[in-house]
Write a protein that holds these residues in place. Sequence first.
Motif, PDB file in Angstrom:
ATOM      1  N   THR A  53       0.790  -1.223   0.000  1.00 53.22           N
ATOM      2  CA  THR A  53       0.000   0.000   0.000  1.00 53.22           C
ATOM      3  C   THR A  53       0.828   1.281   0.000  1.00 53.22           C
ATOM      4  OG1 THR A  53      -0.231  -0.210   2.413  1.00 53.22           O
ATOM      5  CG2 THR A  53      -2.042  -1.065   1.050  1.00 53.22           C
ATOM      6  N   HIS A  54       1.978   1.291  -0.641  1.00 51.84           N
ATOM      7  CA  HIS A  54       2.680   2.555  -0.851  1.00 51.84           C
ATOM      8  C   HIS A  54       1.849   3.423  -1.805  1.00 51.84           C
ATOM      9  CE1 HIS A  54       6.970   1.237   0.493  1.00 51.84           C
ATOM     10  NE2 HIS A  54       6.381   1.982   1.422  1.00 51.84           N
ATOM     11  N   PRO A  55       1.923   4.760  -1.672  1.00 52.19           N
ATOM     12  CA  PRO A  55       1.078   5.662  -2.468  1.00 52.19           C
ATOM     13  C   PRO A  55       1.162   5.458  -3.974  1.00 52.19           C
ATOM     14  CG  PRO A  55       2.137   6.877  -0.699  1.00 52.19           C
ATOM     15  CD  PRO A  55       2.719   5.488  -0.678  1.00 52.19           C
ATOM     16  N   ASP A  56       2.322   5.111  -4.504  1.00 50.92           N
ATOM     17  CA  ASP A  56       2.441   4.936  -5.953  1.00 50.92           C
ATOM     18  C   ASP A  56       1.711   3.686  -6.444  1.00 50.92           C
ATOM     19  OD1 ASP A  56       4.536   3.657  -4.464  1.00 50.92           O
ATOM     20  OD2 ASP A  56       5.662   3.315  -6.305  1.00 50.92           O
ATOM     21  N   HIS A  57       1.372   2.783  -5.540  1.00 46.52           N
ATOM     22  CA  HIS A  57       0.643   1.561  -5.896  1.00 46.52           C
ATOM     23  C   HIS A  57      -0.866   1.700  -5.665  1.00 46.52           C
ATOM     24  CE1 HIS A  57       4.099  -1.273  -6.521  1.00 46.52           C
ATOM     25  NE2 HIS A  57       4.698  -0.243  -5.957  1.00 46.52           N
ATOM     26  N   VAL A  58      -1.258   2.554  -4.716  1.00 47.90           N
ATOM     27  CA  VAL A  58      -2.680   2.666  -4.350  1.00 47.90           C
ATOM     28  C   VAL A  58      -3.307   4.003  -4.731  1.00 47.90           C
ATOM     29  CG1 VAL A  58      -2.460   1.043  -2.432  1.00 47.90           C
ATOM     30  CG2 VAL A  58      -2.227   3.506  -1.997  1.00 47.90           C
ATOM     31  N   GLY A  59      -2.579   4.871  -5.396  1.00 49.93           N
ATOM     32  CA  GLY A  59      -3.100   6.204  -5.711  1.00 49.93           C
ATOM     33  C   GLY A  59      -4.423   6.189  -6.454  1.00 49.93           C
ATOM     34  N   ASN A  60      -4.616   5.208  -7.323  1.00 50.45           N
ATOM     35  CA  ASN A  60      -5.854   5.109  -8.106  1.00 50.45           C
ATOM     36  C   ASN A  60      -6.882   4.167  -7.486  1.00 50.45           C
ATOM     37  OD1 ASN A  60      -4.957   6.823 -10.207  1.00 50.45           O
ATOM     38  ND2 ASN A  60      -3.876   5.134 -11.190  1.00 50.45           N
ATOM     39  N   LEU A  61      -6.604   3.646  -6.289  1.00 47.14           N
ATOM     40  CA  LEU A  61      -7.447   2.600  -5.719  1.00 47.14           C
ATOM     41  C   LEU A  61      -8.886   3.059  -5.506  1.00 47.14           C
ATOM     42  CD1 LEU A  61      -7.748  -0.261  -4.645  1.00 47.14           C
ATOM     43  CD2 LEU A  61      -6.876   0.536  -2.433  1.00 47.14           C
ATOM     44  N   GLY A  62      -9.080   4.225  -4.910  1.00 52.02           N
ATOM     45  CA  GLY A  62     -10.431   4.711  -4.660  1.00 52.02           C
ATOM     46  C   GLY A  62     -11.238   4.854  -5.938  1.00 52.02           C
ATOM     47  N   ASP A 110       3.246  -4.838   4.737  1.00 52.64           N
ATOM     48  CA  ASP A 110       2.112  -5.558   4.161  1.00 52.64           C
ATOM     49  C   ASP A 110       2.397  -6.103   2.759  1.00 52.64           C
ATOM     50  OD1 ASP A 110       2.106  -3.121   2.799  1.00 52.64           O
ATOM     51  OD2 ASP A 110      -0.067  -2.848   2.911  1.00 52.64           O
ATOM     52  N   HIS A 111       3.654  -6.227   2.402  1.00 53.38           N
ATOM     53  CA  HIS A 111       4.016  -6.626   1.038  1.00 53.38           C
ATOM     54  C   HIS A 111       3.704  -8.096   0.770  1.00 53.38           C
ATOM     55  CE1 HIS A 111       6.329  -7.268  -2.622  1.00 53.38           C
ATOM     56  NE2 HIS A 111       6.385  -5.953  -2.748  1.00 53.38           N
ATOM     57  N   LEU A 112       3.092  -8.330  -0.384  1.00 58.22           N
ATOM     58  CA  LEU A 112       2.807  -9.684  -0.862  1.00 58.22           C
ATOM     59  C   LEU A 112       3.385  -9.881  -2.258  1.00 58.22           C
ATOM     60  CD1 LEU A 112      -1.013  -9.929  -0.003  1.00 58.22           C
ATOM     61  CD2 LEU A 112       0.797 -11.255   1.102  1.00 58.22           C
ATOM     62  N   CYS A 113       3.850 -11.092  -2.532  1.00 58.04           N
ATOM     63  CA  CYS A 113       4.150 -11.552  -3.888  1.00 58.04           C
ATOM     64  C   CYS A 113       3.141 -12.656  -4.200  1.00 58.04           C
ATOM     65  CB  CYS A 113       5.564 -12.120  -3.985  1.00 58.04           C
ATOM     66  SG  CYS A 113       6.880 -10.913  -3.786  1.00 58.04           S
ATOM     67  N   PHE A 114       2.899 -12.885  -5.479  1.00 56.59           N
ATOM     68  CA  PHE A 114       1.948 -13.905  -5.900  1.00 56.59           C
ATOM     69  C   PHE A 114       2.625 -14.819  -6.918  1.00 56.59           C
ATOM     70  CE2 PHE A 114      -0.401 -10.204  -4.552  1.00 56.59           C
ATOM     71  CZ  PHE A 114      -1.338 -10.751  -3.681  1.00 56.59           C
ATOM     72  N   TYR A 115       2.579 -16.135  -6.645  1.00 59.76           N
ATOM     73  CA  TYR A 115       3.286 -17.095  -7.489  1.00 59.76           C
ATOM     74  C   TYR A 115       2.354 -18.206  -7.936  1.00 59.76           C
ATOM     75  CZ  TYR A 115       6.482 -20.896  -8.746  1.00 59.76           C
ATOM     76  OH  TYR A 115       7.134 -21.917  -9.393  1.00 59.76           O
ATOM     77  N   SER A 116       2.331 -18.455  -9.247  1.00 64.98           N
ATOM     78  CA  SER A 116       1.608 -19.588  -9.810  1.00 64.98           C
ATOM     79  C   SER A 116       2.607 -20.531 -10.460  1.00 64.98           C
ATOM     80  CB  SER A 116       0.583 -19.127 -10.844  1.00 64.98           C
ATOM     81  OG  SER A 116       0.019 -20.257 -11.494  1.00 64.98           O
ATOM     82  N   GLU A 117       2.794 -21.678  -9.832  1.00 64.48           N
ATOM     83  CA  GLU A 117       3.706 -22.670 -10.407  1.00 64.48           C
ATOM     84  C   GLU A 117       3.155 -23.175 -11.741  1.00 64.48           C
ATOM     85  OE1 GLU A 117       6.013 -26.817  -9.193  1.00 64.48           O
ATOM     86  OE2 GLU A 117       4.446 -26.030  -7.882  1.00 64.48           O
ATOM     87  N   ALA A 118       1.837 -23.403 -11.800  1.00 65.45           N
ATOM     88  CA  ALA A 118       1.216 -23.925 -13.026  1.00 65.45           C
ATOM     89  C   ALA A 118       1.389 -22.958 -14.195  1.00 65.45           C
ATOM     90  CB  ALA A 118      -0.261 -24.218 -12.792  1.00 65.45           C
TER      91      ALA A 118
END
Length: 193
Positions: A53-62, A110-118
């Motif tokens: 949720t750093h501002p450059d990632h969530v600025g357009n969220l609303g 609160d950082h997450l990465c997302f990984y799909s092995e498939a």
Amino acid sequence: MITNLAAGVRAFTSNAFLVDGERTVLVDTGANFDVTERVADHGGIDAVVMTHTHPDHVGNLGDVKREFDVQAWGFDTDQQGIDEPIADGETVRLGDNEYVALHTPGHKNDHLCFYSEAAGVLLAGDLVFQNGSFGRTDLEEGDHDLLVESIDRVLDLVDEDLGEMHVGHGPSMTDRPYSHIELAARMARSAGP
């Protein structure tokens, strides 16, 4: 199919990845540009998932939530704009594939990465970047030692056959992306706290 909706934007923003498919999801919303028009051009979305949720990632969220009447998913629902939690190790559907969510603090708690092995895909947020670069730790909640641990965790989980790595800033990697993670682990260690 994964499309960077922030491609070509000259303002300060993060990448914003549209993961098309059975459940079309926007991963990060970027900032300082009209991402809603670009999402609409692709037919809309079912949800928003945040790497952090750093501002450059969530600025357009609303704007995105209002325009498409969707919820935002992320690690910490105490963060403004995050409606639903994603726990470490939880599986989430992005597009047509299942991704495991990896809590990877160090750049932000609160950082997450997302990984799909498939699918052979890693959405790395601001953990690692092209050519061994790695996330800043000089911002609030930054912790260099934690960042190194998080990079190591991802390195241990992903396979050398990883096909694509999409990052929070800069280009996506499709040519040996695993080597960029290996290099980031070495560079982060040598940089020290």
